[in-house]
Design a protein around this motif. Structure first.
Motif, PDB file in Angstrom:
ATOM      1  N   UNK A   1      55.195  41.451  25.674  1.00  0.00           N
ATOM      2  CA  UNK A   1      55.931  40.219  25.381  1.00  0.00           C
ATOM      3  C   UNK A   1      57.375  40.321  25.864  1.00  0.00           C
ATOM      4  N   UNK A   2      57.930  41.527  25.766  1.00  0.00           N
ATOM      5  CA  UNK A   2      59.342  41.701  26.117  1.00  0.00           C
ATOM      6  C   UNK A   2      59.558  41.800  27.626  1.00  0.00           C
ATOM      7  N   UNK A   3      58.649  42.453  28.328  1.00  0.00           N
ATOM      8  CA  UNK A   3      58.893  42.727  29.746  1.00  0.00           C
ATOM      9  C   UNK A   3      58.116  41.825  30.704  1.00  0.00           C
ATOM     10  N   UNK A   4      57.127  41.088  30.184  1.00  0.00           N
ATOM     11  CA  UNK A   4      56.315  40.261  31.080  1.00  0.00           C
ATOM     12  C   UNK A   4      57.188  39.199  31.741  1.00  0.00           C
ATOM     13  N   UNK A   5      57.056  39.034  33.047  1.00  0.00           N
ATOM     14  CA  UNK A   5      57.860  38.036  33.758  1.00  0.00           C
ATOM     15  C   UNK A   5      57.396  36.624  33.436  1.00  0.00           C
ATOM     16  N   UNK A   6      58.252  35.653  33.715  1.00  0.00           N
ATOM     17  CA  UNK A   6      57.842  34.257  33.547  1.00  0.00           C
ATOM     18  C   UNK A   6      56.698  33.963  34.515  1.00  0.00           C
ATOM     19  N   UNK A   7      55.808  33.067  34.116  1.00  0.00           N
ATOM     20  CA  UNK A   7      54.625  32.787  34.927  1.00  0.00           C
ATOM     21  C   UNK A   7      54.482  31.293  35.201  1.00  0.00           C
ATOM     22  N   UNK A   8      53.631  30.992  36.169  1.00  0.00           N
ATOM     23  CA  UNK A   8      53.323  29.602  36.507  1.00  0.00           C
ATOM     24  C   UNK A   8      51.809  29.479  36.661  1.00  0.00           C
ATOM     25  N   UNK A   9      51.243  28.423  36.070  1.00  0.00           N
ATOM     26  CA  UNK A   9      49.795  28.202  36.123  1.00  0.00           C
ATOM     27  C   UNK A   9      49.506  27.277  37.305  1.00  0.00           C
ATOM     28  N   UNK A  10      48.740  27.766  38.279  1.00  0.00           N
ATOM     29  CA  UNK A  10      48.465  26.985  39.491  1.00  0.00           C
ATOM     30  C   UNK A  10      47.010  27.131  39.911  1.00  0.00           C
ATOM     31  N   UNK A  11      46.586  26.161  40.734  1.00  0.00           N
ATOM     32  CA  UNK A  11      45.300  26.264  41.426  1.00  0.00           C
ATOM     33  C   UNK A  11      45.595  26.447  42.905  1.00  0.00           C
ATOM     34  N   UNK A  12      44.995  27.467  43.482  1.00  0.00           N
ATOM     35  CA  UNK A  12      45.272  27.817  44.870  1.00  0.00           C
ATOM     36  C   UNK A  12      44.013  27.707  45.723  1.00  0.00           C
ATOM     37  N   UNK A  13      44.189  27.208  46.926  1.00  0.00           N
ATOM     38  CA  UNK A  13      43.116  27.202  47.927  1.00  0.00           C
ATOM     39  C   UNK A  13      43.516  28.217  48.990  1.00  0.00           C
ATOM     40  N   UNK A  14      42.883  29.374  48.924  1.00  0.00           N
ATOM     41  CA  UNK A  14      43.305  30.494  49.759  1.00  0.00           C
ATOM     42  C   UNK A  14      42.282  30.729  50.876  1.00  0.00           C
ATOM     43  N   UNK A  15      42.706  30.613  52.148  1.00  0.00           N
ATOM     44  CA  UNK A  15      41.786  30.874  53.265  1.00  0.00           C
ATOM     45  C   UNK A  15      41.244  32.305  53.203  1.00  0.00           C
ATOM     46  N   UNK A  16      40.048  32.495  53.683  1.00  0.00           N
ATOM     47  CA  UNK A  16      39.427  33.815  53.647  1.00  0.00           C
ATOM     48  C   UNK A  16      40.211  34.854  54.451  1.00  0.00           C
ATOM     49  N   UNK A  17      40.943  34.390  55.458  1.00  0.00           N
ATOM     50  CA  UNK A  17      41.713  35.326  56.286  1.00  0.00           C
ATOM     51  C   UNK A  17      42.882  35.961  55.536  1.00  0.00           C
ATOM     52  N   UNK A  18      43.252  35.339  54.410  1.00  0.00           N
ATOM     53  CA  UNK A  18      44.400  35.854  53.644  1.00  0.00           C
ATOM     54  C   UNK A  18      43.952  36.904  52.626  1.00  0.00           C
ATOM     55  N   UNK A  19      43.338  37.957  53.130  1.00  0.00           N
ATOM     56  CA  UNK A  19      42.837  39.010  52.249  1.00  0.00           C
ATOM     57  C   UNK A  19      43.943  39.738  51.494  1.00  0.00           C
ATOM     58  N   UNK A  20      45.100  39.924  52.134  1.00  0.00           N
ATOM     59  CA  UNK A  20      46.209  40.620  51.479  1.00  0.00           C
ATOM     60  C   UNK A  20      46.716  39.833  50.276  1.00  0.00           C
ATOM     61  N   UNK A  21      46.808  38.502  50.444  1.00  0.00           N
ATOM     62  CA  UNK A  21      47.253  37.667  49.329  1.00  0.00           C
ATOM     63  C   UNK A  21      46.214  37.659  48.206  1.00  0.00           C
ATOM     64  N   UNK A  22      44.943  37.676  48.580  1.00  0.00           N
ATOM     65  CA  UNK A  22      43.887  37.735  47.564  1.00  0.00           C
ATOM     66  C   UNK A  22      43.997  39.012  46.752  1.00  0.00           C
ATOM     67  N   UNK A  23      44.339  40.119  47.409  1.00  0.00           N
ATOM     68  CA  UNK A  23      44.504  41.390  46.696  1.00  0.00           C
ATOM     69  C   UNK A  23      45.664  41.328  45.705  1.00  0.00           C
ATOM     70  N   UNK A  24      46.750  40.624  46.097  1.00  0.00           N
ATOM     71  CA  UNK A  24      47.891  40.463  45.183  1.00  0.00           C
ATOM     72  C   UNK A  24      47.445  39.702  43.941  1.00  0.00           C
ATOM     73  N   UNK A  25      46.685  38.633  44.127  1.00  0.00           N
ATOM     74  CA  UNK A  25      46.206  37.858  42.986  1.00  0.00           C
ATOM     75  C   UNK A  25      45.327  38.714  42.069  1.00  0.00           C
ATOM     76  N   UNK A  26      44.450  39.510  42.683  1.00  0.00           N
ATOM     77  CA  UNK A  26      43.528  40.323  41.889  1.00  0.00           C
ATOM     78  C   UNK A  26      44.278  41.369  41.058  1.00  0.00           C
TER      79      UNK A  26
END
Length: 423
Positions: free
Chosen positions: A359-384
């Motif tokens: 609770x103390x250290x967690x960063x602020x967050x944003x709730x979103x829906x993303x459409x991520x192309x399959x070629x963006x594997x690096x970004x998918x790894x960040x999300x995971x």
């Protein structure tokens, strides 16, 4: 086997922060750490300590009687004495005389394991010895031995000056070595800041259970291979231990720091300044307290005073009431701050402790829906690894993620935000 019998001597004044009985009990525990048996305690209330002998002349006679009665080998004074006070008491009492600062330095010297801590203690001890060198030369072989400049023997002013030159040269050399180590550590701290990884520091009185608390947290996340030394003794470790922890996709550095005790020698605090910087750089402090101790309030104030000295007393803090399994419901004053009963033995409230950290250290967050192309594997790894994923589906045109994402990462995904695409 205990071979040295000691008498403890303390003076209390109106300016003292700590109860004299508590302070002398603590001094006894410190003495026992070096196998020194305390056979008698003497205390006196004065407006100010006697400049020549620290204690009044009447009490000096009482000490002499106690020495003869208990066959004492040593007298330990509860405050740091000046060189002249040490010499005057030695002459009058005719037994070995040391002070609290010297006793603590010897314990730290015994406990030091890493190169940095050994250098820090050596520096602090040399700074203490420098003005007292002619008096303390003979004592070094009495409770633990020595090395360096004090290991040579000699007499007279010529030898005294030679010893001083050796010590001063040694001090300069140690300072240079520590500067190199500290530059490397500062670089590591700056790297953490750049990567925006929060720091959670465990602080507390010596033997309150800081290292055990770190191990309990590591055990909770199944990373016992990162465990640190934890012993039921004063100053079990004099090094800081850093462990990178990931809980619920939140990374932070967990830092176990050295324990504190009242009236720490100033030279020791100065020598350990960089080690204590880990506390000053913390985003969240867990102040571990021994809730079973009758002196919990005094110990709380000792640590708070050190944090204040470091300008770290304003950092968000959780007071962790450790050893609650042994607590006899004594009065606990936590200065109106956030606290949590806890036990490393029974794991009481471990989940609540973890939740408090997150609770103390967690960063602020944003709730979103993303459409991520399959070629963006690096970004998918960040999300995971970094986002909380509520739903994920695979479509012909890409992956749709319903996620809660740290706000600082949103810029990487802005172009794939489905609300932005629709608009």
């Amino acid at each position: 086997m205990i071979e040295i019998k000691a008498i403890l001597v303390g003076v209390t004044t109106i300016l003292d922060k700590y109860d004299i009985d508590y302070s002398l009990d603590e001094l006894e525990n410190l003495a026992n750490t070096l196998d020194i048996e305390v056979v008698f305690k003497i205390k006196q209330k004065l407006d100010t300590p006697n400049t020549k002998t620290y204690i009044g002349s009447g009490k000096l006679n009482e000490i002499i009687i106690a020495i003869n009665t208990y066959s004492a080998d040593m007298v330990i004074f509860n405050d740091e004495l000046t060189p002249s006070q040490l010499r005057n008491n030695q002459d009058k009492l005719n037994v070995e005389v040391i002070d609290r600062s010297y006793l603590i330095l010897k314990i730290f010297e015994l406990r030091a394991q890493t190169k940095e801590s050994k250098l820090e203690i050596k520096l602090a001890k040399d700074m203490y010895l420098l003005p007292r060198i002619s008096f303390l030369r003979e004592k070094e072989s009495r409770i633990g031995g020595t090395s360096g400049a004090m290991s040579s023997k000699g007499a007279g002013e010529t030898q005294k000056e030679l010893d001083k030159r050796h010590l001063m040269a040694e001090i300069v050399h140690i300072q240079k070595e520590l500067d190199q180590i500290r530059k490397m550590k500062q670089s590591q701290i700056e790297k953490r800041k750049k990567n925006d990884i929060p720091i959670v520091a465990l602080v507390g009185y010596t033997n309150a259970g800081k290292s055990s608390t770190m191990n309990t947290i590591l055990e909770y996340i199944n990373e016992t291979n990162k465990s640190v030394l934890a012993k039921d003794q004063l100053f079990a470790t004099l090094s800081t231990y850093n462990r990178k922890v990931t809980i619920e996709k939140t990374d932070f550095i967990l830092v176990d720091t050295i324990g504190f005790v009242s009236k720490l020698p100033h030279n020791l605090i100065n020598s350990f300044y960089q080690t204590l910087q880990e506390i000053k750089n913390a985003d969240f402090i867990i102040h571990v307290l021994d809730s079973s101790s009758q002196y919990i309030n005094e110990q709380l104030n000792v640590v708070y005073d050190v944090l204040k000295t470091l300008n770290a007393n304003s950092i968000p803090t959780l007071y962790l009431l450790n050893k609650w399994d042994k607590n006899e419901k004594i009065g606990i004053d936590i200065m109106g701050q956030k606290s949590l009963p806890f036990s490393n033995k029974t794991k009481l409230n471990i989940k609540e402790l973890i939740n408090n950290i997150l609770e103390e250290i967690s960063p602020s967050t944003i709730h979103v829906k993303l459409l991520l192309p399959y070629k963006e594997g690096a970004l998918a790894n960040i999300l995971e690894s970094k986002a909380k994923i509520y739903n994920k589906s695979y479509e012909n045109y890409g992956m749709i993620y319903d996620v809660e994402l740290p706000s600082k990462l949103y810029s990487k995904f802005h172009e794939y935000d489905m609300d932005s695409l629709i608009s």
